[in-house]
Design an enzyme around this catalytic site. Structure first.
Site, PDB file in Angstrom:
ATOM      1  CD  GLU A  30      -0.899   0.686   3.685  1.00  0.00           C
ATOM      2  OE1 GLU A  30      -1.457   1.847   3.452  1.00  0.00           O
ATOM      3  OE2 GLU A  30      -0.887  -0.009   4.717  1.00  0.00           O
ATOM      4  CB  VAL A 111      -5.635  -1.736   4.361  1.00  0.00           C
ATOM      5  CG1 VAL A 111      -5.952  -3.180   4.156  1.00  0.00           C
ATOM      6  CG2 VAL A 111      -4.185  -1.567   5.302  1.00  0.00           C
ATOM      7  CG  ASP A 147      -8.298  -0.592   6.264  1.00  0.00           C
ATOM      8  OD1 ASP A 147      -8.389  -0.002   5.368  1.00  0.00           O
ATOM      9  OD2 ASP A 147      -7.370  -0.399   7.092  1.00  0.00           O
ATOM     10  CE  LYS A 164      -3.610   1.250  12.104  1.00  0.00           C
ATOM     11  NZ  LYS A 164      -3.608   1.911  10.954  1.00  0.00           N
TER      12      LYS A 164
END
Ligand code: PSU
Ligand code: MN
Length: 319
Positions: A30, A111, A147, A164
């Protein structure tokens, strides 16, 4: 199958086109992580190192971005540099993709958008750092990354170090389960937590062997499932951050984002930049190490998928 006219919007780099012609699998990368996820010049250097890891294992990297009205599959050094120097590229997720392509401006794909482009280009494996997910306090903000919905409807395997740690990982896994997205783990049973190895939540199943990962995915897609999959890979031990430290810093960054009224697509880049500053750059080192490690796992998966027959006999399950 890609829609009839999609190919007129795609432009393969010479290296990507040659790999395709030779039947060498491509691995998508990406560009939001380059333009909005890491500072210059670490971002461009990392992008090149990640590409080199994939190439060294026999697959071909294809960094994806929107450039001058084309979905570029594979970027030149100049284009990587342009994205990496910052300030120019829009952050492009699913809803932005047609608009940015139509107007011909520079777009860094998230993403979600990279999955869409990869699928249009016939690429089955995509390597990134960490996927977006359900933000903490999403009960109030409704901030759930696109995403997750993309993973529900686009058949691409996303190799990542989990979601994350700025997110609510438990809720992220719930949404993935609701949408029927397999969450596979390698190297450990639990889902990874980006800067740290262990999120404390188990993945659906552990599959270490690339051939077994490939067989599972080929089965899913042979059956016509439109969904993708997550393959979680923990950050290498030596680069992992201490959990207590990253937790405290994340809390601080989240509080700052709230106080400054940061919202929408600016949230994730803001938090990543603040965490980098608050850790004196150590979070960036962890981020770089984990992406490079993910690239190894992704390249092996892409090669295994290319070698996996349709309707293959179940092999000896190695784990
Ligand atoms: N992981 C990283 N760095 C990043 C991102 C993920 O290590 O910059 C980006 C990805 O492009 C991901 C996006 O798709 O953040 C998620 O943004 P949002 O939370 O606004 O959906
Ligand atoms: Mn968001």
């Amino acid at each position: 199958m890609a829609p009839e006219h999609a190919s007129s919007w795609l432009a393969f780099s010479p290296a990507a086109a040659a790999a395709r012609a030779a039947g060498r699998p491509l691995v998508a990368l990406e560009s939001t992580i380059i333009a909005h996820g890491m500072p210059w010049p670490d971002n461009v250097r990392t992008a090149r190192e990640v590409e080199a890891v994939i190439r060294s294992l026999g697959a071909e990297p294809a960094t994806i971005a929107l450039v001058k009205g084309r979905i570029r599959i594979g970027l030149s050094d100049d284009e990587l540099e342009l994205l990496g120097r910052g300030g120019q590229a829009q952050k492009v997720s699913r809803r932005d993709l047609p608009a940015v392509l139509a107007e011909g401006s520079l777009g860094a794909t998230t993403v979600a958008a990279t999955m869409i482009c990869a699928h249009l280009a016939g690429i089955e494996v995509f390597v990134t750092g960490g996927i977006g997910g359900v933000h903490r306090e999403a009960q109030q903000s409704f901030d759930v990354s696109a995403d997750l919905l993309e993973l529900a409807r686009t058949p691409v395997a996303v190799v990542c170090a989990g979601a994350k740690s700025i997110l609510d990982i438990g809720l992220t896994l719930e949404v993935l389960e609701t949408h029927g997205v397999p969450v596979l783990a390698c190297e450990q049973d639990n889902f990874a937590a980006f800067y740290t190895r262990d999120s404390g939540f188990p993945a659906d199943r552990r599959v270490d062997d690339p051939a077994a990962q490939a067989r599972l995915l080929r089965t899913q897609w042979d059956l016509g499932f439109k969904s993708g999959a997550v393959l979680s890979v923990p950050v290498p031990e030596a680069a992992a951050m201490p959990k207590e430290e990253i937790d405290a810093i994340t809390e601080q960054a989240l509080a700052e984002a709230k106080a400054q009224g940061i919202s929408g697509k600016a949230v994730t880049p803001f938090l990543l930049a603040r965490i980098k500053a608050l850790t004196g750059g150590r979070s960036l080192a962890a981020n770089i190490a984990l992406v490079k490690h993910n690239a190894e796992v992704g390249a092996r998966l892409a090669l295994a998928l290319a070698a996996t027959a349709h309707g293959a006999e179940p092999g000896q399950a190695p784990n």
